[in-house]
Structure formats: structure tokens, C-alpha cells
Design an enzyme around this catalytic site. Structure first.
Site, PDB file in Angstrom:
ATOM      1  N   ASN A  21      -0.346  10.397   5.552  1.00  0.00           N
ATOM      2  CA  ASN A  21      -1.630  10.032   6.142  1.00  0.00           C
ATOM      3  C   ASN A  21      -2.664  11.152   6.076  1.00  0.00           C
ATOM      4  O   ASN A  21      -3.854  10.905   6.244  1.00  0.00           O
ATOM      5  CB  ASN A  21      -1.422   9.585   7.583  1.00  0.00           C
ATOM      6  CG  ASN A  21      -0.885   8.166   7.651  1.00  0.00           C
ATOM      7  OD1 ASN A  21      -1.632   7.215   7.460  1.00  0.00           O
ATOM      8  ND2 ASN A  21       0.408   8.023   7.862  1.00  0.00           N
TER       9      ASN A  21
ATOM     10  N   GLU B 260       5.770   4.461   7.499  1.00  0.00           N
ATOM     11  CA  GLU B 260       5.426   5.567   6.604  1.00  0.00           C
ATOM     12  C   GLU B 260       6.273   6.797   6.903  1.00  0.00           C
ATOM     13  O   GLU B 260       6.234   7.343   8.005  1.00  0.00           O
ATOM     14  CB  GLU B 260       3.938   5.887   6.728  1.00  0.00           C
ATOM     15  CG  GLU B 260       3.073   4.823   6.091  1.00  0.00           C
ATOM     16  CD  GLU B 260       1.602   5.018   6.333  1.00  0.00           C
ATOM     17  OE1 GLU B 260       0.818   4.452   5.539  1.00  0.00           O
ATOM     18  OE2 GLU B 260       1.228   5.686   7.298  1.00  0.00           O
TER      19      GLU B 260
ATOM     20  N   THR C  65       0.193  -4.960  12.692  1.00  0.00           N
ATOM     21  CA  THR C  65      -0.733  -4.460  11.685  1.00  0.00           C
ATOM     22  C   THR C  65      -0.074  -4.602  10.333  1.00  0.00           C
ATOM     23  O   THR C  65       0.682  -3.739   9.912  1.00  0.00           O
ATOM     24  CB  THR C  65      -1.109  -3.015  11.972  1.00  0.00           C
ATOM     25  OG1 THR C  65      -1.639  -2.963  13.290  1.00  0.00           O
ATOM     26  CG2 THR C  65      -2.125  -2.518  10.994  1.00  0.00           C
TER      27      THR C  65
ATOM     28  N   THR D  91       0.874  -1.181   0.000  1.00  0.00           N
ATOM     29  CA  THR D  91       0.000   0.000   0.000  1.00  0.00           C
ATOM     30  C   THR D  91       0.910   1.230   0.000  1.00  0.00           C
ATOM     31  O   THR D  91       1.396   1.641  -1.036  1.00  0.00           O
ATOM     32  CB  THR D  91      -0.959  -0.007   1.200  1.00  0.00           C
ATOM     33  OG1 THR D  91      -0.228  -0.246   2.413  1.00  0.00           O
ATOM     34  CG2 THR D  91      -2.015  -1.088   1.032  1.00  0.00           C
TER      35      THR D  91
ATOM     36  N   LYS E 243       3.874  -7.118   3.945  1.00  0.00           N
ATOM     37  CA  LYS E 243       3.625  -5.714   3.677  1.00  0.00           C
ATOM     38  C   LYS E 243       3.243  -5.065   5.001  1.00  0.00           C
ATOM     39  O   LYS E 243       2.706  -5.687   5.909  1.00  0.00           O
ATOM     40  CB  LYS E 243       2.540  -5.511   2.612  1.00  0.00           C
ATOM     41  CG  LYS E 243       1.142  -5.946   2.982  1.00  0.00           C
ATOM     42  CD  LYS E 243       0.330  -5.017   3.850  1.00  0.00           C
ATOM     43  CE  LYS E 243       0.307  -3.604   3.299  1.00  0.00           C
ATOM     44  NZ  LYS E 243      -0.435  -2.692   4.260  1.00  0.00           N
TER      45      LYS E 243
END
Length: 410
Positions: free
Chosen positions: A405, A283, A197, A160, A186
Site C-alpha cells: 500500500n 494484502e 469492500t 487488483t 475480488k
């Protein structure tokens, strides 16, 4: 077998990947769920594989988790998993469940198998329905193969916001047979396990029944996947799935097997490797942070404290700015829920001592800053409560995390 012998028995394979064990194939295609990148992938073994999985502990669980649980419950064996990115198929009600079931059916039918022989996983935006026509065309286009390209295509299809694909491979000799294990994963944001997660897939050609495989996976999850954190959010879709097709032809592995510890170490190293790759690829992250807490009464206490430290936004931002602010570490320790004596606390950045027995130590800010500018940072915390140690992994918190985000759906 002693611990040293067990560690020495494990060999990491350069460019190891999900199709490295005998009999496994993989592929990934672009079905149009994402603008240009591959977005539907598959792992397949013609020989039915014993399956074991652990799942997110979020109360809200996506439809693919329900379907995967159902598949494994039938016989404990499956032939593969079909995965999509871009859409989580979570909070999508009865339609979402029908879509996950349809994905399973499409994959199984492609190989002339019964529906329950496939698992399903999805990742992406919550609360959007699957574009099933695109998914169907994607599954029809999948041609799993035992090649590095096939493994890489699968690794790309499951991403993602990840920057890089994540894979590894190990092997060990059990019963005189070379047993191989490969992994792909991932995960980049919404990482704060009980379960991590993420999506994690592990293949092995070891002979082991589903119940024993589940026992093995459950025994190592808390020390690996459950010890990573990126942002404190627990997702709705996460699972780690392990498939063992038995093509190595070793004697069946059980806790009574004399080389059970080798298999556990093989699974632990594969899982830890994937977990650390996920933490490093948080991220917007620029650094991998490892926290080791030494000297607690129990391992659980050590792990809880380590995870609280590495998950602290103040610690993460200090790491990003290369600021040796040990006060943020001891403050995080104090809210970890673990009892300890602050005046027995020693903290080190790498080999740089900054706090000894609760009292500040003169240290070179320049040396500390230089150390904290590395891509990998290790923080050690020493206490005098007991003999147990715990480790956790995370990443720094950067400007890019907010940027990514703040526009995740756009």
C-alpha cells in the site's frame, strides 16, 4: 425442513465457478489497462436474469454503482455485467458517469440488447479517468463461453492486488430440480464492510423474481460479506450482484416456498465461501483468522464484538508473529461497543484455553505458538450474557501490507 436436512441438501462442487449454473458464460481479456494481466471481463446469460445487489455504504460511491442501480431498476432483470480492473472510475465527476454509461452501452450493443440489460463494475485506483479506447477494444474482444477457461479468465480480469482468483460452486435439489449456484469475487485490501469492500458476483439457474432474490441476499449479507475485515477501510466501488436466469425450471422461489430455506442456505454458503477467500487473501496476508463469540444477548452484539477482535491491528500482528497474546483480544472486546462482564470471559486459541472466567490459565506457549503458525486460526470467546453467537473473518497484518500500500499507484 430442519436445519440438519437443509445443510445436508447442499453439495459443494469441486472447481465450482461462475459459469457452473446453466446458461451462464464468462470471459476476460487484456485490454492494456494493466501492464500485462487481463483487465476487462464479462458475465453473460442469453436468458434475462433476475438481479439483486447490495452496495458499499461509503457515502462516496463510484459511477459504476450508479449505473448498475439504474439498470436493475428498469425491469429487475439483466443479461450480464461488464467489469474492469486498474481504474475504479470513482471521484471522476460527470466524465466518469459518462464513461460507465458508455461501458454499459458497449456491452449491451455487442449482444444486440438494450443498454439497461447490463450492469457495470470497476475496481482500481480512485480519481483517475477511464482509458476508454482501451476499454472499448477490450469489450469488443470479449467472447464469453461456458468453459472453465472462460471462468478463470474472468476471475483474473477483476483482480487488483489480489494474489489468487476466488471462486466456488454449490448445488441443491429444489422441487426435484438440481439448482446450481456459482460465485467469483475480488478483494484484498480496503476491506471493512458494511458491505464488504470487494466485488462479488453470484450466478444461479434458480427461478426467482428480483424482489425475492433481493430479500434473500439482504437477509444473508450481514452474516457473510459484512463479517469480513482486512484493514478497516471501506471502499467506494463495492457490490455483490446476484443473477438468477431460471433455467433450472423449479417452481418460483418465494419465502412461502417449502424449500426456501434450502435456497437461502445455498446462497449463504456461496457467500460465506467467497467472503472467507477474500479475508484469507488480504494484502500481504499469510493467515485466515476466524473469531467466534459465544454467549451474547443478541447476534448483532456477537458479530460486532467478533469483527472488532478480528479487525484489531494488535490482534492481527500477534497472529502474524504467532504470539498467544490474549490480552489484545480482551482489550479489543472492551472497545467493541458491546456491554459484557470481563470476569465472565473465557478465551481459547483453537482448543488451547488461555483465559477462564476472567482469570489467566497456565498453558503451553510452545503449543500455542505452534497452533498460531497454521494458515487458518480460530479464536473462541465465551461469555455468559445470553445464547447468541457471531462469527467474523480477517487476516494477519504483515510487513508486506505496508509495502503493497506504500506503492499502490507505482
Amino acid at each position: 425442513m430442519n436445519t440438519l436436512q437443509t445443510v445436508e441438501a447442499i453439495k459443494q462442487i469441486k472447481d465450482g465457478n461462475i459459469i457452473m449454473p446453466q446458461g451462464f458464460k464468462a470471459s476476460g481479456v487484456h485490454a492494456g489497462l494493466r501492464y500485462s494481466k487481463k483487465d476487462v471481463g464479462i458475465i453473460y446469460t442469453e436468458t434475462p436474469a433476475s438481479a439483486a445487489a447490495v452496495y458499499t455504504q461509503n457515502i462516496v460511491q463510484a459511477a459504476p454503482i450508479t449505473v448498475t442501480k439504474d439498470s436493475i431498476a428498469v425491469t429487475g432483470k439483466i443479461n450480464g455485467i461488464v467489469v474492469n480492473s486498474a481504474c475504479a472510475n470513482a471521484c471522476t465527476g460527470e466524465q466518469g458517469l459518462r464513461d460507465a454509461i458508455e461501458m454499459r452501452k458497449l456491452a449491451a450493443t455487442k449482444f444486440g440488447l438494450e443498454d439497461h440489460t447490463f450492469a457495470v463494475a470497476s475496481t482500481g485506483v480512485i480519481g483517475e479517468y477511464m482509458e476508454m479506447e482501451k476499454v472499448k477494444k477490450g469489450i469488443e474482444a470479449l467472447e464469453p463461453e461456458n468453459t472453465l477457461e472462460g471462468a478463470r479468465d474472468f476471475g483474473t480480469a477483476i483482480l487488483t492486488t489480489d494474489i489468487v482468483t476466488k471462486s466456488c460452486g454449490y448445488e441443491a435439489v429444489i422441487d426435484g430440480k438440481t439448482v446450481k449456484m456459482g460465485g467469483a469475487a475480488k478483494g484484498s485490501g480496503m476491506i471493512h464492510p458494511n458491505m464488504a469492500t470487494m466485488l462479488g458476483f453470484i450466478t444461479t439457474d434458480a427461478v426467482i423474481e428480483s424482489a425475492d432474490l433481493h430479500l434473500a441476499l439482504s437477509s444473508i449479507t450481514n452474516d457473510t460479506f459484512n463479517q469480513i475485515t482486512v484493514d478497516g477501510d471501506c471502499s467506494t466501488n463495492d457490490m455483490v450482484l446476484v443473477l438468477a436466469n431460471g433455467e433450472a425450471n423449479n417452481e418460483p422461489l418465494t419465502p412461502a416456498h417449502p424449500e426456501w430455506s434450502i435456497f437461502l442456505k445455498l446462497l449463504t454458503q456461496t457467500s460465506e465461501n467467497l467472503a472467507k477467500q477474500i479475508a484469507k487473501d488480504g494484502e500481504g496476508a499469510t493467515k485466515l483468522i476466524e473469531v467466534n463469540v459465544h454467549g451474547m444477548h443478541t447476534k448483532q452484539e456477537s458479530q460486532m464484538m467478533a469483527k472488532t477482535i478480528v479487525g484489531s491491528n494488535l490482534v492481527k500482528t500477534a497472529a502474524f508473529g504467532a504470539d498467544a497474546n490474549w490480552g489484545r483480544i480482551i482489550a479489543a472486546m472492551g472497545r467493541s461497543g458491546v456491554e459484557f462482564q470481563p470476569d465472565h470471559t473465557t478465551i481459547m486459541f483453537g482448543d488451547i484455553l488461555v483465559l477462564k472466567d476472567g482469570e489467566p490459565i497456565q498453558f503451553s506457549e510452545e503449543d500455542a505458538k505452534a497452533y498460531l503458525e497454521n494458515e487458518s486460526i480460530i479464536i473462541h470467546v465465551y461469555l455468559k450474557e445470553g445464547q447468541e453467537t457471531g462469527t467474523a473473518w480477517g487476516c494477519d497484518l504483515t510487513y508486506d501490507y505496508v509495502k503493497i500500500n506504500g506503492s499502490y499507484r507505482s
